[in-house]
Design a protein around this motif. Structure first.
Motif, PDB file in Angstrom:
ATOM      1  N   SER A 109      68.612   0.224  -9.005  1.00 53.29           N
ATOM      2  CA  SER A 109      69.414   0.361  -7.789  1.00 53.29           C
ATOM      3  C   SER A 109      69.379  -0.915  -6.968  1.00 53.29           C
ATOM      4  O   SER A 109      68.381  -1.638  -6.939  1.00 53.29           O
ATOM      5  CB  SER A 109      68.886   1.520  -6.946  1.00 53.29           C
ATOM      6  OG  SER A 109      69.077   2.746  -7.609  1.00 53.29           O
ATOM      7  N   LEU A 110      70.485  -1.179  -6.284  1.00 52.17           N
ATOM      8  CA  LEU A 110      70.514  -2.287  -5.346  1.00 52.17           C
ATOM      9  C   LEU A 110      69.500  -2.037  -4.242  1.00 52.17           C
ATOM     10  O   LEU A 110      69.345  -0.903  -3.783  1.00 52.17           O
ATOM     11  CB  LEU A 110      71.903  -2.423  -4.728  1.00 52.17           C
ATOM     12  CG  LEU A 110      72.887  -3.392  -5.396  1.00 52.17           C
ATOM     13  CD1 LEU A 110      73.197  -2.962  -6.813  1.00 52.17           C
ATOM     14  CD2 LEU A 110      74.163  -3.485  -4.569  1.00 52.17           C
ATOM     15  N   PRO A 111      68.828  -3.088  -3.770  1.00 54.68           N
ATOM     16  CA  PRO A 111      67.897  -2.901  -2.657  1.00 54.68           C
ATOM     17  C   PRO A 111      68.629  -2.484  -1.385  1.00 54.68           C
ATOM     18  O   PRO A 111      69.776  -2.864  -1.152  1.00 54.68           O
ATOM     19  CB  PRO A 111      67.264  -4.292  -2.490  1.00 54.68           C
ATOM     20  CG  PRO A 111      67.525  -5.006  -3.778  1.00 54.68           C
ATOM     21  CD  PRO A 111      68.826  -4.470  -4.288  1.00 54.68           C
ATOM     22  N   LEU A 112      67.948  -1.708  -0.570  1.00 53.18           N
ATOM     23  CA  LEU A 112      68.424  -1.339   0.757  1.00 53.18           C
ATOM     24  C   LEU A 112      67.510  -1.957   1.800  1.00 53.18           C
ATOM     25  O   LEU A 112      66.292  -2.018   1.613  1.00 53.18           O
ATOM     26  CB  LEU A 112      68.436   0.180   0.932  1.00 53.18           C
ATOM     27  CG  LEU A 112      69.352   0.998   0.027  1.00 53.18           C
ATOM     28  CD1 LEU A 112      69.245   2.480   0.379  1.00 53.18           C
ATOM     29  CD2 LEU A 112      70.791   0.523   0.124  1.00 53.18           C
ATOM     30  N   SER A 113      68.099  -2.396   2.897  1.00 53.96           N
ATOM     31  CA  SER A 113      67.338  -2.975   3.998  1.00 53.96           C
ATOM     32  C   SER A 113      67.785  -2.353   5.313  1.00 53.96           C
ATOM     33  O   SER A 113      68.725  -1.557   5.348  1.00 53.96           O
ATOM     34  CB  SER A 113      67.511  -4.500   4.022  1.00 53.96           C
ATOM     35  OG  SER A 113      66.915  -5.092   2.879  1.00 53.96           O
ATOM     36  N   VAL A 114      67.119  -2.736   6.394  1.00 57.01           N
ATOM     37  CA  VAL A 114      67.349  -2.134   7.706  1.00 57.01           C
ATOM     38  C   VAL A 114      67.711  -3.214   8.716  1.00 57.01           C
ATOM     39  O   VAL A 114      67.028  -4.251   8.803  1.00 57.01           O
ATOM     40  CB  VAL A 114      66.097  -1.370   8.189  1.00 57.01           C
ATOM     41  CG1 VAL A 114      66.241  -0.934   9.650  1.00 57.01           C
ATOM     42  CG2 VAL A 114      65.841  -0.164   7.289  1.00 57.01           C
ATOM     43  N   LEU A 115      68.773  -2.964   9.476  1.00 56.90           N
ATOM     44  CA  LEU A 115      69.151  -3.819  10.607  1.00 56.90           C
ATOM     45  C   LEU A 115      68.931  -3.019  11.882  1.00 56.90           C
ATOM     46  O   LEU A 115      69.522  -1.955  12.067  1.00 56.90           O
ATOM     47  CB  LEU A 115      70.621  -4.234  10.494  1.00 56.90           C
ATOM     48  CG  LEU A 115      71.179  -5.036  11.678  1.00 56.90           C
ATOM     49  CD1 LEU A 115      70.461  -6.363  11.831  1.00 56.90           C
ATOM     50  CD2 LEU A 115      72.682  -5.247  11.522  1.00 56.90           C
ATOM     51  N   ASP A 116      68.093  -3.534  12.773  1.00 57.49           N
ATOM     52  CA  ASP A 116      67.739  -2.808  13.998  1.00 57.49           C
ATOM     53  C   ASP A 116      68.285  -3.533  15.218  1.00 57.49           C
ATOM     54  O   ASP A 116      68.046  -4.734  15.408  1.00 57.49           O
ATOM     55  CB  ASP A 116      66.209  -2.690  14.089  1.00 57.49           C
ATOM     56  CG  ASP A 116      65.767  -1.620  15.080  1.00 57.49           C
ATOM     57  OD1 ASP A 116      66.628  -1.020  15.738  1.00 57.49           O
ATOM     58  OD2 ASP A 116      64.541  -1.398  15.199  1.00 57.49           O
TER      59      ASP A 116
END
Length: 337
Positions: free
Chosen positions: A2-9
């Motif tokens: 799976s493609l990596p997921l990241s977080v924008l806060d």
């Protein structure tokens, strides 16, 4: 894989709360998403907005570095025209010393605020109006210590100094301009689809970037990350309700009456005119919202359509439990699909 997921806060400050509480929520969130398996935690830069506590990403990231151990930490991004390049180089090298090997430096050319506030920021810093490319070249020179011949600041050391302290660069883009800059530098490209949800334009920008990419030590191959607004809940109805405050926040931004991040109840009770309702609904339409299966499917379609290597997700809710739950539901569905 799976493609990596990241977080924008963006560090929303919920109505009835305050900045200290929002910052503590952010630290709990970064620990939560690290455990869930998210790859990065990036913090946006915004000014003159009472509903957001993200005016100085470096301060938030420095605190986050002390409560995490694996997740990459980065700016999403530093709005370079607001800052002296030497100060940025020093700040993010110092962050790299706090979190060795896991810092990203995302850079944008927008002010992250209104024009009057941008003028105040730059005036107080004594910054001259210089082209973004010039500021970027100076930042790289300060960060790496490699100055072109005749550079007026040659020999200045951006302290602290040491191997691998200057982080990999990412260029933020909501149009085609940033793709050219990122390709020329051999930097990563982060496309702001959450701001400009034009998939055709995003795909064209990514194609331009990949076609013109020049390899660099940090990026031997092109790397594309696409940002999306996402809200995930147990039912479509609950997810739809959770987008209501997002719409009201953007309406207030348009009206110049931005306050703290509203609750679902506040958004439902707001007396919208037909024109205001249209503005709020247009903002809500930029959010990928639904059940875990629905959200995962739409995210995979977005990644395929744009040819992304990674997705970075911004999930804005008034209730912090719902926010953490949103990220949890998304990751679980993403890993199971």
């Amino acid at each position: 894989m799976s493609l990596p997921l990241s977080v924008l806060d963006l560090l929303p400050i919920p109505s009835g709360s305050d900045a200290p509480s929002a910052l503590q929520d952010a630290l709990r969130l970064v620990q939560h998403v690290e455990k869930l398996g998210y790859s990065r935690y990036w913090v946006a830069e915004h000014h003159n907005m009472l509903g957001l506590a993200s005016s100085v990403p470096l301060a938030v990231l420095s605190a986050a570095s002390q409560v995490t151990s694996k997740i990459r930490l980065g700016s999403g991004g530093v709005m370079l025209p607001n800052h002296a390049p030497l100060s940025v180089a020093e700040g993010y090298k110092l962050l790299s010393a706090l979190a060795p090997g896991r810092v990203d430096l995302g850079l944008g050319r927008a002010p992250g605020t209104d024009g009057r506030t941008a003028h105040a920021l730059r005036g107080q810093a004594g910054l001259m109006e210089e082209p973004f490319e010039r500021q970027l070249a100076d930042l790289i020179a300060f960060g790496t210590g490699k100055y072109p011949a005749g550079h007026p600041f040659a020999g200045i050391i951006a302290a602290p100094d040491g191997p691998n302290l200057f982080p990999p660069l990412w260029i933020l883009s909501s149009s085609g301009y940033g793709s050219h800059v990122a390709a020329h530098l051999g930097a990563g490209l982060s496309f702001a689809w959450h701001i400009n949800p034009d998939t055709v334009q995003a795909r064209m920008a990514v194609e331009t970037y990949r076609r013109n990419f020049r390899p660099s030590p940090d990026f031997p191959e092109p790397k594309v990350m696409v940002a999306a607004n996402v809200i995930c809940a147990g039912t479509p109805e609950e997810a739809d309700d959770l987008t209501l405050p997002f719409g009201l926040m953007f309406l207030r931004l348009r009206l110049g009456t931005v306050g703290q991040y509203p609750s679902v109840e506040e958004a439902k009770a707001y007396p919208y005119t037909p024109q205001e309702k249209a503005v709020a609904d247009a903002a809500r339409a930029r959010v990928i919202a639904g059940t875990p299966e629905q959200v995962a499917e739409r995210l995979r379609s977005l990644a395929d359509d744009v040819n992304a290597d990674e997705l970075i997700l911004s999930s804005m809710t008034h209730d912090q439990t719902a926010r953490k739950r949103s990220y949890e539901l998304i990751m679980n569905a993403w890993q199971q699909a």
